[in-house]
Design an enzyme around this catalytic site. Structure first.
Site, PDB file in Angstrom:
ATOM      1  N   GLY A  14       0.831  -1.202   0.000  1.00  0.00           N
ATOM      2  CA  GLY A  14       0.000   0.000   0.000  1.00  0.00           C
ATOM      3  C   GLY A  14       0.862   1.246   0.000  1.00  0.00           C
ATOM      4  O   GLY A  14       0.558   2.234   0.679  1.00  0.00           O
ATOM      5  N   ASN A  81       1.677  -2.103   5.321  1.00  0.00           N
ATOM      6  CA  ASN A  81       0.869  -0.899   5.467  1.00  0.00           C
ATOM      7  C   ASN A  81      -0.513  -1.038   4.818  1.00  0.00           C
ATOM      8  O   ASN A  81      -1.434  -0.315   5.191  1.00  0.00           O
ATOM      9  CB  ASN A  81       1.606   0.291   4.851  1.00  0.00           C
ATOM     10  CG  ASN A  81       0.734   1.520   4.758  1.00  0.00           C
ATOM     11  OD1 ASN A  81       0.460   2.171   5.756  1.00  0.00           O
ATOM     12  ND2 ASN A  81       0.270   1.849   3.559  1.00  0.00           N
ATOM     13  N   TYR A 149     -13.274  -3.157  11.667  1.00  0.00           N
ATOM     14  CA  TYR A 149     -11.907  -2.706  11.398  1.00  0.00           C
ATOM     15  C   TYR A 149     -11.057  -2.811  12.655  1.00  0.00           C
ATOM     16  O   TYR A 149      -9.939  -3.341  12.632  1.00  0.00           O
ATOM     17  CB  TYR A 149     -11.963  -1.261  10.896  1.00  0.00           C
ATOM     18  CG  TYR A 149     -10.627  -0.577  10.732  1.00  0.00           C
ATOM     19  CD1 TYR A 149      -9.704  -0.994   9.786  1.00  0.00           C
ATOM     20  CD2 TYR A 149     -10.303   0.545  11.518  1.00  0.00           C
ATOM     21  CE1 TYR A 149      -8.489  -0.338   9.625  1.00  0.00           C
ATOM     22  CE2 TYR A 149      -9.098   1.204  11.354  1.00  0.00           C
ATOM     23  CZ  TYR A 149      -8.191   0.757  10.410  1.00  0.00           C
ATOM     24  OH  TYR A 149      -6.998   1.404  10.253  1.00  0.00           O
ATOM     25  N   ALA A 151     -11.511  -4.700  15.241  1.00  0.00           N
ATOM     26  CA  ALA A 151     -11.304  -6.101  15.602  1.00  0.00           C
ATOM     27  C   ALA A 151     -10.201  -6.733  14.754  1.00  0.00           C
ATOM     28  O   ALA A 151      -9.363  -7.490  15.263  1.00  0.00           O
ATOM     29  CB  ALA A 151     -12.606  -6.875  15.444  1.00  0.00           C
ATOM     30  N   LYS A 153      -7.671  -5.211  13.331  1.00  0.00           N
ATOM     31  CA  LYS A 153      -6.373  -4.646  13.706  1.00  0.00           C
ATOM     32  C   LYS A 153      -5.940  -5.103  15.100  1.00  0.00           C
ATOM     33  O   LYS A 153      -4.737  -5.232  15.368  1.00  0.00           O
ATOM     34  CB  LYS A 153      -6.424  -3.124  13.634  1.00  0.00           C
ATOM     35  CG  LYS A 153      -6.484  -2.567  12.221  1.00  0.00           C
ATOM     36  CD  LYS A 153      -5.194  -2.806  11.446  1.00  0.00           C
ATOM     37  CE  LYS A 153      -5.130  -1.949  10.187  1.00  0.00           C
ATOM     38  NZ  LYS A 153      -3.863  -2.116   9.452  1.00  0.00           N
TER      39      LYS A 153
END
Length: 257
Positions: A14, A81, A149, A151, A153
């Site tokens: 990314g 990333n 999101y 959860a 991470k």
């Protein structure tokens, strides 16, 4: 830090915009040969070696790893990333199984697969650094906005710690970096979407998120280059005794140490 990474090969997934681009540019200024990935090549010129690939597809990580090792013969630094909050807000009832699966594939499994493909090369050198880019939302989830999101991470954080424990004796360091609100196209789009749905201004939407967080002592969004400076330090020899850590860079957003 200039030329501190001379001779190093760094991968930034990314890496064509936002935080990823800032990291890629910073590592290049520090002397590294940088490889960046994204789903599609952007229209503007890229200063780094580019590999196109969708990391939500299981086979992509192996393809990227093979191209890097064939082209450069090694890899020294891996920056995972690639990631985003792609699910709708509103809480548990708005989230489908597909939303949950998408978040896990993009924010957890993309890093897991890239690392699995490249760790053997790092171990063979008895040296290397992996940085998984996480988020402050992993430890301060906002149910209206980031449930799935956060959860995904949080799982990335646990994986980072476990991987650091496994690889430390083999010369490979693994850390996480958790940005807060950083001024990227994705963050600005996220805030603009909240503003549109709420019929409020961009500034009012930003303030509403600050209120949800509880506090933001520095009273502004971070800059991608500020995150890049932290990553640059963590991958350098200056940080050679740091592993298994999660560094928050969030303007003091959470009232905890």
């Amino acid at each position: 830090m200039e030329n501190l990474l001379k001779g190093k090969i760094a991968l930034v997934t990314g890496g064509t915009k936002g935080i990823g681009k800032a990291i890629a540019d910073k590592l290049a200024r520090d002397g590294a040969q940088v490889v960046v990935t994204a789903r599609t090549k952007p229209d503007e010129e890229i200063a780094h070696y580019f590999i196109a690939g969708d990391l939500t597809k299981p086979q992509t990580a192996q393809f990227i790893a093979e191209e890097i090792l064939e082209k450069f013969g090694k890899v020294d630094i891996v920056i995972n990333n690639a990631g985003a909050n792609t699910s709708p807000g509103g809480g548990y009832s708005t989230l489908s199984d597909e939303d949950w699966s998408n978040e896990i594939e993009l924010n957890l499994m993309s890093a897991v697969r890239v690392n699995k493909a490249l760790i053997p090369s790092l171990i063979s050198q008895n040296e290397g650094v992996i940085i998984n880019i996480s988020t402050g939302a992993a430890v301060q989830p906002l149910w209206k906005m980031t449930m799935s999101y956060s959860a995904s991470k949080a799982a990335l954080n646990a994986y980072t710690k476990a991987l650091a424990s496994e690889l430390g004796s083999q010369g490979v360091r693994v850390n996480a970096v958790s940005p807060g609100m950083v001024k990227t196209p994705l963050m600005e789009s996220f805030i603009a979407d909240i503003a549109e749905k709420g019929g409020i201004s961009f500034d009012a939407a930003f303030k509403s998120i600050k209120n949800e967080i509880g506090d933001l002592p520095l009273s502004r969004m971070g800059e991608p280059e500020e995150v890049a400076s932290l990553v640059s330090f963590l991958v350098s020899p200056e940080a050679k005794y740091i592993t298994g850590a999660n560094y928050r860079i969030d303007g003091g957003a959470m009232a905890i140490l």
